[in-house]
Scaffold this active site. Structure first.
Site, PDB file in Angstrom:
ATOM      1  N   HIS A 197       0.709  -1.294   0.117  1.00 43.89           N
ATOM      2  CA  HIS A 197      -0.016  -0.071   0.093  1.00 43.89           C
ATOM      3  C   HIS A 197       1.016   1.145   0.122  1.00 43.89           C
ATOM      4  O   HIS A 197       0.587   2.262  -0.716  1.00 43.89           O
ATOM      5  CB  HIS A 197      -0.791  -0.025   1.092  1.00 43.89           C
ATOM      6  CG  HIS A 197      -2.369  -0.867   1.105  1.00 43.89           C
ATOM      7  ND1 HIS A 197      -2.689  -1.431   2.164  1.00 43.89           N
ATOM      8  CD2 HIS A 197      -2.963  -0.979   0.099  1.00 43.89           C
ATOM      9  CE1 HIS A 197      -3.917  -1.893   1.699  1.00 43.89           C
ATOM     10  NE2 HIS A 197      -3.891  -1.557   0.388  1.00 43.89           N
ATOM     11  N   CYS A 495      -0.962  -3.097 -17.034  1.00 44.26           N
ATOM     12  CA  CYS A 495      -1.548  -2.322 -16.094  1.00 44.26           C
ATOM     13  C   CYS A 495      -1.026  -2.396 -14.873  1.00 44.26           C
ATOM     14  O   CYS A 495      -1.514  -1.730 -13.893  1.00 44.26           O
ATOM     15  CB  CYS A 495      -2.891  -2.413 -16.264  1.00 44.26           C
ATOM     16  SG  CYS A 495      -3.635  -3.894 -15.832  1.00 44.26           S
TER      17      CYS A 495
END
Length: 563
Positions: A197, A495
């Site tokens: 994160h 991506c």
């Protein structure tokens, strides 16, 4: 200028590079400890009974959850996602249930809270994959609830008085999401990997970042450090004049990068599509300011993380249309169908109680026993495309077989949309040529492809060398997929987070990748890097990376080759 009042012995620490950039500044240490005196004083507090202790827990947990929710309202994209997830975890009924059980068994409140957190931390760790990523969230929530119980301020990142380099053993997503790039020169953490994160949000904010730095916690608060986010180094005791010169040169380079307007082309005029990763209407509207040719990854599930019930086709279509219209006619949007499951549970879609959700029923697999879920989402995407007039491509996550790809493509084409699948499971890469007989395009999700190829939890700090897209085995699978695309004359994009690395972008183009999708903040650095090399340079870089023994050697070889 701030006086360099602390000068440490010269040494260079190494970690995993995440966001490039060279900065020099004073270290600011993020502390996660709660004063021992406050905890000792609270230990003397005696609640009337277990019910009173649970009420105190409920009150503290509610304040923490509300704090996360309030912060989420001021950010968007990945930052809003992780803050909302933390709010949900603070309110989690399962966590409360274990606290209640331990209180009933006679444990004091702080011990009951710790027992409950460790219980779920152990479960999440055993699950592995993306669920393990939430262990740091759990510990952050424990610290914050404890702080409210004992009557002190929540732990976290101190407010910098001057632009500083933020160092921490680990950073909670709730802290990372709210950092001010004007005051935080760089992020350095002792834990974490390139897809944590912290890394994802650092890319979104454009803050130079190095993770997994052994010894980062030993640097003294206030000591001046030189951080190289491209090389993954953190140096103490550097010559101040030389360090400032390097940082100034990098700042000039970044200013030049900020002026880049696209479109992306190599030095010998080969076009490369640069696209944006978006999560919702606000992030789509923000991304339109970047020099991108459309959206390469619209994470549709992020609009529904807090929904208890499935939105109607019309409700979904309204959100999708907002994203499509942000880009308008002339640019296209690639929407990913629900990538729910694992670390992104959605109440109306995901299965509960899976032993290993990262390898369980997630992504396209949710439609196997609930086909209406996918059908309604595709109906909504069709409606949004018709209403907006924007070219819409649709891809499915977690596709493992050619039969799955073909069945999905049939549903998408029946609605007049262009069909593709994500290459995240190694089997999809190995069968890319046959996949492309069924679909119109492929998009490689390097985060999961790396994790599954290397059989390594991407949040395990001691396995960060494995959960790195520069691993030769991962690059071989990317090359296999790209060759299949070239043979079929169909586009193959990337991506995943690897697309945001300017050095890696050159390698990916050399392997035959036709588009790169990333956080908007990464678009200009990637575009500038591609403009300085030829296609032959990229191919040579790809060959060097494939021949390297490990990620560090691959980076070094490509950096030397491209200068």
């Amino acid at each position: 200028m701030v006086t360099e009042f602390l000068r440490e012995t010269k040494r260079e620490l190494h970690g995993t590079p995440v966001v490039p950039g060279v900065v020099y500044g004073p270290a600011l240490l993020a502390r996660s400890e709660i004063p021992a005196a406050a905890i000792e004083a609270f230990a003397e507090v005696v609640h009337d009974d277990a019910a009173a202790a649970l009420a105190a827990y409920d009150a503290a947990a509610a304040v923490v959850a509300d704090g996360f929710t309030a912060k989420a309202l001021h950010v968007s994209g990945a930052a809003a996602e992780v803050l909302s997830a933390s709010a949900g975890l603070a309110r989690d009924k399962g966590l409360r249930s274990v606290v209640r059980r331990q209180l009933a068994a006679g444990e004091p409140l702080l011990r009951a809270l710790h027992t409950a957190v460790e219980h779920f931390a152990g479960l999440f760790t055993q699950m592995g994959g993306l669920m393990a990523e939430r262990v740091s969230d759990l510990h952050d929530i424990e610290r914050r609830i404890t702080a409210h119980l004992v009557g002190v301020a929540e732990p976290g990142v101190p407010t910098p008085l001057v632009p500083s380099v933020l160092l921490a053993k680990d950073l909670a997503p709730s802290d990372t999401a709210l950092l001010d790039p004007a005051m935080v020169l760089a992020l350095v953490t002792g834990k974490g990997g390139p897809t944590s994160h912290t890394a994802i949000i650092a890319r979104q904010l454009g803050i130079p970042c190095v993770v997994g730095v052994a010894g980062a916690g030993e640097i003294e608060d206030g000591a001046w450090v030189l951080v190289d986010g491209a090389a993954g180094t953190v140096s103490t005791g550097a010559d101040p004049d030389g360090a400032r010169a390097r940082a100034a040169a990098d700042a000039e380079e970044r200013a030049a990068v900020a002026r880049w307007r696209g479109p992306a082309r190599t030095a010998d005029d080969v076009a490369v599509k640069l696209l944006a990763n978006v999560a919702d209407v606000p992030t789509a509207e923000a991304a339109t300011g970047a020099p991108v040719e459309g959206v390469g990854l619209f994470r549709t599930e992020l609009s529904f993380l807090n929904r208890a019930d499935e939105p109607t086709v019309e409700e979904q279509a309204e959100i999708y249309r907002g994203v499509l219209e942000a880009f308008g006619v002339g640019r296209y949007v690639v929407a990913r169908t629900l990538d729910a499951g694992s670390d992104k549970p959605i109440a109306f879609a995901t299965h509960q109680g899976e032993e290993n959700p990262a390898l369980g029923v997630r992504g396209l697999r949710l439609s196997f026993d609930n086909p209406g879920l996918l059908d309604r989402q595709l109906d909504a995407l069709q409606l949004a495309a018709e209403q907006s007039g924007v070219e819409t491509w649709v891809m499915a996550p977690m596709v493992a077989t050619v039969a799955e790809a073909a069945q999905f493509a049939g549903k998408v084409r029946d609605r007049g949309l262009r069909a593709g699948v994500m290459v995240e499971v190694p089997s999809a890469a190995l069968l890319a040529d046959r996949m492309l007989e069924a679909v119109d395009f492929l998009s490689i999700g390097t985060n999961d492809l790396t994790q599954y190829t290397m059989a390594a939890d991407r949040m395990a700090t001691n396995l960060a060398h494995l959960t790195d897209a520069w691993q030769p085995a991962v690059l071989q699978l990317v090359a296999t997929t790209a060759r299949a695309g070239a043979a079929a004359d169909k586009p193959v994009g990337v991506c995943g987070e690897a697309a945001a690395d300017p050095l890696m972008a050159c390698v990916l183009v050399g392997l035959g990748i036709t588009s790169l999708s990333m956080a908007p903040a990464a678009v200009r650095p990637v575009g500038v890097a591609l403009g300085r090399v030829s296609l032959d340079d990229c191919r040579a870089a790809a060959a060097a990376a494939l021949d390297a023994a490990d990620p560090a050697a691959a980076r070094a070889a490509v950096r030397d080759l491209l200068g």
